[in-house]
Design a protein around this motif. Structure first.
Motif, PDB file in Angstrom:
ATOM      1  N   PRO A  31       0.813  -1.230   0.000  1.00 56.33           N
ATOM      2  CA  PRO A  31       0.000   0.000   0.000  1.00 56.33           C
ATOM      3  C   PRO A  31       0.846   1.280   0.000  1.00 56.33           C
ATOM      4  CG  PRO A  31      -0.884  -1.563   1.572  1.00 56.33           C
ATOM      5  CD  PRO A  31       0.417  -2.116   1.093  1.00 56.33           C
ATOM      6  N   GLU A  32       1.979   1.258   0.694  1.00 56.21           N
ATOM      7  CA  GLU A  32       2.860   2.415   0.691  1.00 56.21           C
ATOM      8  C   GLU A  32       3.432   2.656  -0.701  1.00 56.21           C
ATOM      9  OE1 GLU A  32       5.863   1.956   3.684  1.00 56.21           O
ATOM     10  OE2 GLU A  32       4.394   1.407   5.208  1.00 56.21           O
ATOM     11  N   LEU A  33       3.807   1.582  -1.389  1.00 54.21           N
ATOM     12  CA  LEU A  33       4.332   1.714  -2.743  1.00 54.21           C
ATOM     13  C   LEU A  33       3.274   2.271  -3.696  1.00 54.21           C
ATOM     14  CD1 LEU A  33       6.320  -1.633  -3.019  1.00 54.21           C
ATOM     15  CD2 LEU A  33       7.271   0.662  -2.859  1.00 54.21           C
ATOM     16  N   MET A  34       2.042   1.789  -3.576  1.00 57.40           N
ATOM     17  CA  MET A  34       0.967   2.256  -4.448  1.00 57.40           C
ATOM     18  C   MET A  34       0.631   3.720  -4.162  1.00 57.40           C
ATOM     19  SD  MET A  34       0.277  -0.145  -6.509  1.00 57.40           S
ATOM     20  CE  MET A  34       1.964  -0.690  -6.457  1.00 57.40           C
ATOM     21  N   LYS A  35       0.694   4.123  -2.904  1.00 56.58           N
ATOM     22  CA  LYS A  35       0.437   5.518  -2.543  1.00 56.58           C
ATOM     23  C   LYS A  35       1.499   6.427  -3.173  1.00 56.58           C
ATOM     24  CE  LYS A  35      -0.287   8.469   1.506  1.00 56.58           C
ATOM     25  NZ  LYS A  35      -0.296   8.533   2.966  1.00 56.58           N
ATOM     26  N   GLY A  36       2.745   6.011  -3.086  1.00 56.05           N
ATOM     27  CA  GLY A  36       3.823   6.781  -3.702  1.00 56.05           C
ATOM     28  C   GLY A  36       3.699   6.841  -5.210  1.00 56.05           C
ATOM     29  N   LEU A  37       3.301   5.730  -5.808  1.00 55.80           N
ATOM     30  CA  LEU A  37       3.106   5.690  -7.254  1.00 55.80           C
ATOM     31  C   LEU A  37       1.978   6.626  -7.670  1.00 55.80           C
ATOM     32  CD1 LEU A  37       3.870   4.324  -9.949  1.00 55.80           C
ATOM     33  CD2 LEU A  37       2.136   2.611  -9.445  1.00 55.80           C
ATOM     34  N   GLY A  38       0.901   6.626  -6.908  1.00 53.64           N
ATOM     35  CA  GLY A  38      -0.228   7.512  -7.205  1.00 53.64           C
ATOM     36  C   GLY A  38       0.158   8.978  -7.111  1.00 53.64           C
TER      37      GLY A  38
END
Length: 63
Positions: A31-38
């Protein structure tokens, strides 16, 4: 002969890829990776549209 990566990957390949990512990063980190990607995608789109507003810093910058 113009094919994309999405055309080359079917259902089983996508499942194997998702499991490999889950094993590499773990359930808590994804989830942290996806938040950063977003955030990165949003900043990129804002940059393309010409929104030049400064991004507020989370922590004060030390001189």
């Amino acid at each position: 002969m113009t094919t994309t990566i999405a055309a080359l990957l079917g259902g089983p390949e996508m499942i194997i890829l998702a499991l490999a990512i889950l094993l590499l990063f773990g359930g808590k980190k994804i989830p942290e990776l996806m938040k950063g990607l977003g955030k990165g995608i949003k900043e990129f789109k804002d940059g393309q549209d010409g929104h030049n507003e400064p991004i507020p810093a989370k922590e004060p910058v030390k001189p």
